[in-house]
Enzyme design. Structure first.
Site, PDB file in Angstrom:
ATOM      1  N   ALA A  65      89.131  61.159 -30.612  1.00 11.42           N
ATOM      2  CA  ALA A  65      88.413  60.355 -29.641  1.00 11.42           C
ATOM      3  C   ALA A  65      87.127  61.370 -28.919  1.00 11.42           C
ATOM      4  O   ALA A  65      87.486  62.518 -28.936  1.00 11.42           O
ATOM      5  CB  ALA A  65      89.211  59.580 -28.162  1.00 11.42           C
ATOM      6  N   GLY A 109      92.805  60.589 -31.641  1.00 11.89           N
ATOM      7  CA  GLY A 109      92.517  59.163 -32.205  1.00 11.89           C
ATOM      8  C   GLY A 109      92.046  59.021 -33.644  1.00 11.89           C
ATOM      9  O   GLY A 109      92.253  57.793 -34.165  1.00 11.89           O
ATOM     10  N   GLU A 112      95.285  58.370 -35.233  1.00 13.52           N
ATOM     11  CA  GLU A 112      95.562  56.977 -34.756  1.00 13.52           C
ATOM     12  C   GLU A 112      94.920  55.851 -35.519  1.00 13.52           C
ATOM     13  O   GLU A 112      95.472  54.966 -35.932  1.00 13.52           O
ATOM     14  CB  GLU A 112      95.717  56.903 -33.181  1.00 13.52           C
ATOM     15  N   GLU A 132      96.249  66.114 -28.415  1.00 19.19           N
ATOM     16  CA  GLU A 132      95.925  65.857 -27.109  1.00 19.19           C
ATOM     17  C   GLU A 132      96.351  66.637 -26.183  1.00 19.19           C
ATOM     18  O   GLU A 132      96.117  66.950 -25.131  1.00 19.19           O
ATOM     19  CB  GLU A 132      96.241  64.280 -26.757  1.00 19.19           C
TER      20      GLU A 132
HETATM   21  C1  HXC Z   1      83.860  65.313 -29.365  1.00 16.34           C
HETATM   22  C2  HXC Z   1      83.838  66.756 -30.885  1.00 16.34           C
HETATM   23  C3  HXC Z   1      85.176  66.553 -31.424  1.00 16.34           C
HETATM   24  C4  HXC Z   1      85.894  65.427 -30.356  1.00 16.34           C
HETATM   25  C5  HXC Z   1      84.816  67.879 -32.540  1.00 16.34           C
HETATM   26  N1  HXC Z   1      83.458  67.686 -31.921  1.00 16.34           N
HETATM   27  N2  HXC Z   1      85.523  67.029 -32.307  1.00 16.34           N
HETATM   28  N3  HXC Z   1      83.089  66.277 -30.174  1.00 16.34           N
HETATM   29  N4  HXC Z   1      84.992  65.095 -29.492  1.00 16.34           N
HETATM   30  N5  HXC Z   1      87.059  65.021 -30.646  1.00 16.34           N
HETATM   31  C6  HXC Z   1      82.452  68.314 -31.891  1.00 16.34           C
HETATM   32  C7  HXC Z   1      82.240  69.799 -31.353  1.00 16.34           C
HETATM   33  O1  HXC Z   1      82.202  69.817 -30.194  1.00 16.34           O
HETATM   34  C8  HXC Z   1      81.064  70.301 -32.231  1.00 16.34           C
HETATM   35  O2  HXC Z   1      79.830  69.738 -31.645  1.00 16.34           O
HETATM   36  C9  HXC Z   1      81.320  69.737 -33.643  1.00 16.34           C
HETATM   37  O3  HXC Z   1      81.973  68.786 -33.616  1.00 16.34           O
HETATM   38  C10 HXC Z   1      81.709  70.447 -34.667  1.00 16.34           C
HETATM   39  O4  HXC Z   1      82.905  70.758 -34.118  1.00 16.34           O
HETATM   40  P1  HXC Z   1      83.512  72.545 -34.124  1.00 16.34           P
HETATM   41  O5  HXC Z   1      84.497  72.686 -33.222  1.00 16.34           O
HETATM   42  O6  HXC Z   1      82.300  73.481 -34.168  1.00 16.34           O
HETATM   43  O7  HXC Z   1      84.107  72.627 -35.762  1.00 16.34           O
HETATM   44  P2  HXC Z   1      85.409  73.669 -36.128  1.00 16.34           P
HETATM   45  O8  HXC Z   1      85.115  74.963 -35.691  1.00 16.34           O
HETATM   46  O9  HXC Z   1      85.037  73.254 -37.604  1.00 16.34           O
HETATM   47  O10 HXC Z   1      86.784  72.701 -35.646  1.00 16.34           O
HETATM   48  C11 HXC Z   1      87.111  71.576 -36.151  1.00 16.34           C
HETATM   49  C12 HXC Z   1      88.127  71.066 -35.129  1.00 16.34           C
HETATM   50  C13 HXC Z   1      87.607  71.109 -33.586  1.00 16.34           C
HETATM   51  C14 HXC Z   1      89.362  71.942 -35.097  1.00 16.34           C
HETATM   52  C15 HXC Z   1      88.375  69.818 -35.466  1.00 16.34           C
HETATM   53  O11 HXC Z   1      86.229  70.536 -33.440  1.00 16.34           O
HETATM   54  C16 HXC Z   1      88.452  70.832 -32.751  1.00 16.34           C
HETATM   55  O12 HXC Z   1      89.717  70.968 -32.239  1.00 16.34           O
HETATM   56  N6  HXC Z   1      88.129  69.196 -32.064  1.00 16.34           N
HETATM   57  C17 HXC Z   1      88.872  68.517 -31.034  1.00 16.34           C
HETATM   58  C18 HXC Z   1      90.081  67.842 -31.783  1.00 16.34           C
HETATM   59  C19 HXC Z   1      90.825  67.058 -30.368  1.00 16.34           C
HETATM   60  O13 HXC Z   1      91.285  67.833 -29.607  1.00 16.34           O
HETATM   61  N7  HXC Z   1      91.102  65.565 -31.020  1.00 16.34           N
HETATM   62  C20 HXC Z   1      91.755  65.165 -30.015  1.00 16.34           C
HETATM   63  C21 HXC Z   1      90.585  64.524 -29.006  1.00 16.34           C
HETATM   64  S1  HXC Z   1      91.503  63.401 -27.934  1.00 16.34           S
HETATM   65  P3  HXC Z   1      78.780  70.766 -31.229  1.00 16.34           P
HETATM   66  O14 HXC Z   1      77.713  70.046 -30.539  1.00 16.34           O
HETATM   67  O15 HXC Z   1      79.337  72.012 -30.338  1.00 16.34           O
HETATM   68  O16 HXC Z   1      78.194  71.506 -32.621  1.00 16.34           O
HETATM   69  C22 HXC Z   1      91.719  62.169 -28.433  1.00 16.34           C
HETATM   70  C23 HXC Z   1      92.521  61.139 -27.476  1.00 16.34           C
HETATM   71  C24 HXC Z   1      93.057  60.117 -28.205  1.00 16.34           C
HETATM   72  O17 HXC Z   1      91.563  61.948 -29.671  1.00 16.34           O
HETATM   73  C25 HXC Z   1      93.395  58.753 -27.283  1.00 16.34           C
HETATM   74  C26 HXC Z   1      93.043  57.651 -27.777  1.00 16.34           C
HETATM   75  C27 HXC Z   1      92.161  57.493 -28.923  1.00 16.34           C
END
Ligand code: HXC
Length: 258
Positions: A65, A109, A112, A132
């Site tokens: 998400a 998400g 999911e 998360e």
């Molecule tokens: C918003 C995101 C994002 C996310 C990545 N980006 N994941 N933006 N929401 N979930 C964005 C980054 O900010 C970045 O933008 C660009 O995508 C590239 O990501 P990087 O981090 O630079 O890439 P990398 O170093 O290759 O790392 C990849 C990654 C990391 C390991 C996937 O991005 C990451 O950990 N993302 C978050 C994963 C996460 O926590 N997901 C769960 C979210 S909570 P910029 O602008 O900086 O270039 C969730 C709640 C669910 O899903 C509840 C119900 C749906």
């Protein structure tokens, strides 16, 4: 509806929806999920379509998400706005089979969403996780529930509590994904599976999906009874006559209801 965050196309009887927010690794914001729901509903209602593939990019199916979009939510924003419940559930109401073709990250998400689909075909570079907990929250779109049903308590606890990722091989061993294929072949192989399904008789396809899903909701005896009633009902279709006649006559069936 004009789509800004997804791409759609059809190939024969297969519809393909590509999540397309490349700069954010397909992070799932409200606009994207609304568009996805609209596209899925449209294809579900389209008699030219028999199965749907949802995919992302080589790098990410979806990295979760959109964290930025929810970072400042209050409890009431989330609760009264029915965050997740408002638009994500559409995916689970689609009657035709939906295949998730997953390459790269399927996190939070994103994982999911893949689990809401009927089956997951993974590229060998796919990585699944429920991170998360690292953000001070927890899965909210079925992660603790569908993952547990798919891979069992041990792995589900491991992934949800530590936030670690699982690679494609571990995901296949654990029962989360149906098949692992080389990354370059992901979409063709997913489309091929969808095409196979889409060319069977639609009533049996829909009933198989409904019956397998019932296994999650019912005790065994009730599920078996439900399955048998559906099985009996298929003898009322022309396609059963055609399918069995074709076998006896050693020819390909020409199903009418597709
Ligand atoms: C918003 C995101 C994002 C996310 C990545 N980006 N994941 N933006 N929401 N979930 C964005 C980054 O900010 C970045 O933008 C660009 O995508 C590239 O990501 P990087 O981090 O630079 O890439 P990398 O170093 O290759 O790392 C990849 C990654 C990391 C390991 C996937 O991005 C990451 O950990 N993302 C978050 C994963 C996460 O926590 N997901 C769960 C979210 S909570 P910029 O602008 O900086 O270039 C969730 C709640 C669910 O899903 C509840 C119900 C749906």
């Amino acid at each position: 509806m004009e789509y800004q965050n997804i791409l759609t196309e059809t190939r024969g009887r297969v519809a393909i929806v590509t999540l397309h927010r490349p700069k954010a690794l397909n992070a799932l914001n409200d606009a994207l999920v609304d568009e996805l729901g609209d596209a899925l509903r449209g294809f579900d209602a389209d008699s030219e379509i028999g199965a749907i593939v949802i995919t992302g990019s080589e790098k990410a199916f979806a990295a979760g998400a959109d964290i930025g979009a929810m970072a400042n939510f209050s409890h009431m924003d989330a609760y009264l706005g029915n965050y997740i419940g408002r638009n994500w559930e559409v995916v689970t109401t689609i009657r035709k089979p939906v295949i998730a073709a997953v390459a790269g990250f399927a996190l939070g998400g994103g994982c999911e969403l893949a689990m809401m689909c009927d089956l997951i075909i993974a590229a060998d570079n796919a990585r699944f996780g429920q991170p998360e907990i690292k953000l001070g929250v927890m899965p909210g779109a079925g992660g603790t529930q569908r993952l547990t049903r798919a891979v069992g308590k041990a792995k589900a606890m491991d992934l949800c509590l530590t936030g670690r990722m699982m690679d494609a091989d571990e995901a296949e061993r654990s029962g989360l994904v149906a098949r692992v294929v080389p990354a370059a072949e992901l979409l063709p192989r997913a489309i091929e599976a969808a095409e196979t399904i889409a060319n069977f008789s639609l009533p049996s396809v829909l009933m198989v999906k409904e019956s397998v899903n019932a296994a999650y909701e019912t005790p065994l005896a009730e599920g078996v009874r439900f399955e048998r009633r559906l099985f009996h009902s298929l003898f009322g279709t022309e396609d059963q006559k055609e399918g069995m006649a074709a076998f006896v006559e050693k020819r390909k069936p020409a199903f009418k209801h597709r």
